[in-house]
Design a protein around this motif. Structure first.
Motif, PDB file in Angstrom:
ATOM      1  N   HIS A  94      12.039 -36.014  13.874  1.00 41.40           N
ATOM      2  CA  HIS A  94      11.410 -34.768  13.637  1.00 41.40           C
ATOM      3  C   HIS A  94      10.342 -34.558  14.224  1.00 41.40           C
ATOM      4  N   GLY A  95      10.079 -35.394  15.013  1.00 44.34           N
ATOM      5  CA  GLY A  95       8.456 -35.280  15.510  1.00 44.34           C
ATOM      6  C   GLY A  95       7.431 -35.803  14.673  1.00 44.34           C
ATOM      7  N   ARG A  96       7.480 -36.249  13.448  1.00 39.14           N
ATOM      8  CA  ARG A  96       6.555 -36.418  12.355  1.00 39.14           C
ATOM      9  C   ARG A  96       5.963 -37.663  12.583  1.00 39.14           C
ATOM     10  N   ARG A  97       4.606 -37.610  12.934  1.00 35.98           N
ATOM     11  CA  ARG A  97       3.711 -38.981  13.237  1.00 35.98           C
ATOM     12  C   ARG A  97       3.478 -39.640  11.827  1.00 35.98           C
ATOM     13  N   GLY A  98       3.382 -41.052  11.881  1.00 33.82           N
ATOM     14  CA  GLY A  98       3.081 -41.533  10.333  1.00 33.82           C
ATOM     15  C   GLY A  98       2.520 -43.110  10.898  1.00 33.82           C
ATOM     16  N   VAL A  99       2.275 -43.595   9.689  1.00 29.32           N
ATOM     17  CA  VAL A  99       2.081 -44.905   9.873  1.00 29.32           C
ATOM     18  C   VAL A  99       3.227 -45.813   9.161  1.00 29.32           C
ATOM     19  N   VAL A 100       3.617 -47.257   9.625  1.00 28.33           N
ATOM     20  CA  VAL A 100       4.482 -48.131   9.099  1.00 28.33           C
ATOM     21  C   VAL A 100       3.657 -49.287   8.545  1.00 28.33           C
ATOM     22  N   PHE A 101       3.678 -49.593   7.296  1.00 24.89           N
ATOM     23  CA  PHE A 101       2.981 -50.654   6.935  1.00 24.89           C
ATOM     24  C   PHE A 101       3.868 -51.936   6.776  1.00 24.89           C
TER      25      PHE A 101
ATOM     26  N   PHE B 130      -6.210 -40.197  16.479  1.00 32.32           N
ATOM     27  CA  PHE B 130      -4.816 -40.735  16.780  1.00 32.32           C
ATOM     28  C   PHE B 130      -4.850 -41.643  15.642  1.00 32.32           C
ATOM     29  N   LEU B 131      -5.968 -42.628  15.332  1.00 29.71           N
ATOM     30  CA  LEU B 131      -5.934 -43.956  14.661  1.00 29.71           C
ATOM     31  C   LEU B 131      -6.036 -43.560  13.250  1.00 29.71           C
ATOM     32  N   THR B 132      -6.504 -42.313  12.940  1.00 29.93           N
ATOM     33  CA  THR B 132      -7.040 -42.193  11.347  1.00 29.93           C
ATOM     34  C   THR B 132      -6.374 -40.854  10.926  1.00 29.93           C
ATOM     35  N   ALA B 133      -6.175 -40.082  11.789  1.00 30.11           N
ATOM     36  CA  ALA B 133      -5.524 -38.490  11.344  1.00 30.11           C
ATOM     37  C   ALA B 133      -4.098 -38.810  11.151  1.00 30.11           C
ATOM     38  N   ARG B 134      -3.512 -39.693  10.200  1.00 25.79           N
ATOM     39  CA  ARG B 134      -2.007 -39.803  10.000  1.00 25.79           C
ATOM     40  C   ARG B 134      -1.710 -39.073   8.610  1.00 25.79           C
ATOM     41  N   TRP B 135      -0.806 -38.347   8.794  1.00 23.90           N
ATOM     42  CA  TRP B 135      -0.577 -37.476   7.762  1.00 23.90           C
ATOM     43  C   TRP B 135       0.781 -37.814   6.834  1.00 23.90           C
ATOM     44  N   GLY B 136       1.247 -38.909   6.969  1.00 24.97           N
ATOM     45  CA  GLY B 136       2.509 -39.509   6.448  1.00 24.97           C
ATOM     46  C   GLY B 136       2.570 -40.808   6.763  1.00 24.97           C
ATOM     47  N   MET B 137       3.671 -41.327   5.947  1.00 25.49           N
ATOM     48  CA  MET B 137       4.086 -42.887   6.284  1.00 25.49           C
ATOM     49  C   MET B 137       5.339 -42.889   6.150  1.00 25.49           C
ATOM     50  N   HIS B 138       6.122 -43.621   7.095  1.00 26.57           N
ATOM     51  CA  HIS B 138       7.432 -44.061   7.350  1.00 26.57           C
ATOM     52  C   HIS B 138       7.832 -45.105   6.559  1.00 26.57           C
ATOM     53  N   ASN B 139       8.920 -45.422   5.835  1.00 26.65           N
ATOM     54  CA  ASN B 139       9.307 -46.564   5.158  1.00 26.65           C
ATOM     55  C   ASN B 139      10.894 -46.549   5.168  1.00 26.65           C
ATOM     56  N   ALA B 140      11.524 -47.765   5.201  1.00 25.65           N
ATOM     57  CA  ALA B 140      12.834 -47.812   5.476  1.00 25.65           C
ATOM     58  C   ALA B 140      13.340 -47.575   4.052  1.00 25.65           C
TER      59      ALA B 140
END
Length: 250
Positions: free
Chosen positions: A95-102, A173-183
């Motif tokens: 969907h084009g959503r940027r996030g982080v993966v822990f 880019f490194l700090t302004a992450r507005w969500g996370m992705h998780n399996a």
């Protein structure tokens, strides 16, 4: 795959009905660059590495979690307040959503660790941890207890410097992450967050001894980090996770 959403220093929208509220305090962001193909296989299905100028990053982020609360209830003072250190990667979904993966989330309270693992399927790990301030420096320490691998540890000391008036594109880019992705159910669930714009400071990395990155299945850093930042922190709201197709979970 949609075009990734723009990187914005401000959250794209408020969360009307937060699932969780909390504060992230005394944060240290340490980042190393890495080739996207090195980490692609470690991301949930349905996501790919998010890149800046063709490069992606491994982040070691240490901080104090403060007064985690459910919905709009007051935050819990003891069980909801603890040191935490995360190893994270950068992702973008269909969907084009940027996030982080822990890849790992070491935390000092067993009950929140168990809840995070069972309720959100997050890689929380119980560790002995501390955050101490002395002589203008902040030191974050951790030693893993459960479930392992035993012997995983970290010790970071940073000296915060001047406030950054205009962060660079990479710093956003490194700090302004507005969500996370998780399996989740064979794909990647997306959990949005909302908080004020980061107050960021440049920081000197005085000490960095750790094996958390290697324990998380990534190559151990051999070079100096490309970015070291500090923030006094922000209040945060987390929204409900959505399934890969964007349908809210029950």
């Amino acid at each position: 795959m949609h075009t990734p959403a723009p990187v914005t220093p401000d959250a794209p929208g408020a969360i009307a009905f937060p699932l969780l509220t909390q504060q992230w305090l005394d944060l240290c962001f340490v980042h190393w660059s890495v080739a996207p193909e090195t980490v692609a296989g470690l991301l949930p299905r349905g996501t790919v590495p998010d890149t800046h100028d063709g490069v992606t990053y491994v982040g070691l982020v240490a901080f104090r979690m403060h007064r985690v609360g459910w919905f709009r209830l007051p935050g819990v003072p003891y069980l909801g307040s603890f040191p935490e250190t995360n190893v994270r990667l950068y992702s973008v979904d269909g969907h084009g959503r940027r996030g982080v993966v822990f890849r790992s989330m070491d935390a000092a309270r067993l009950i929140p660790v168990a809840m995070g693992r069972a309720g959100f399927r997050l890689p929380y790990l119980w560790s002995r941890m501390s955050v101490r301030t002395s002589g203008g420096t902040v030191t974050y320490t951790g030693s893993r207890r459960w479930p392992g691998p035993r012997g995983a540890y970290s010790r970071l000391t940073v000296r915060p410097g001047e406030r950054i008036a205009e962060p660079t594109e990479l710093e956003h880019f490194l700090t302004a992450r507005w969500g996370m992705h998780n399996a989740f159910l064979g794909g990647a669930a997306y959990l949005p967050n909302h908080h004020p714009r980061w107050p960021l400071h440049r920081a000197e990395l005085v000490e960095c001894e750790e094996n958390l990155i290697a324990a998380a299945g990534l190559p151990a850093p051999r070079e100096q980090p490309v970015s070291v930042l500090y923030s006094p922190g922000v209040p945060v709201s987390l929204g409900r996770p959505s399934r890969p197709a964007g349908i809210p979970t029950p």
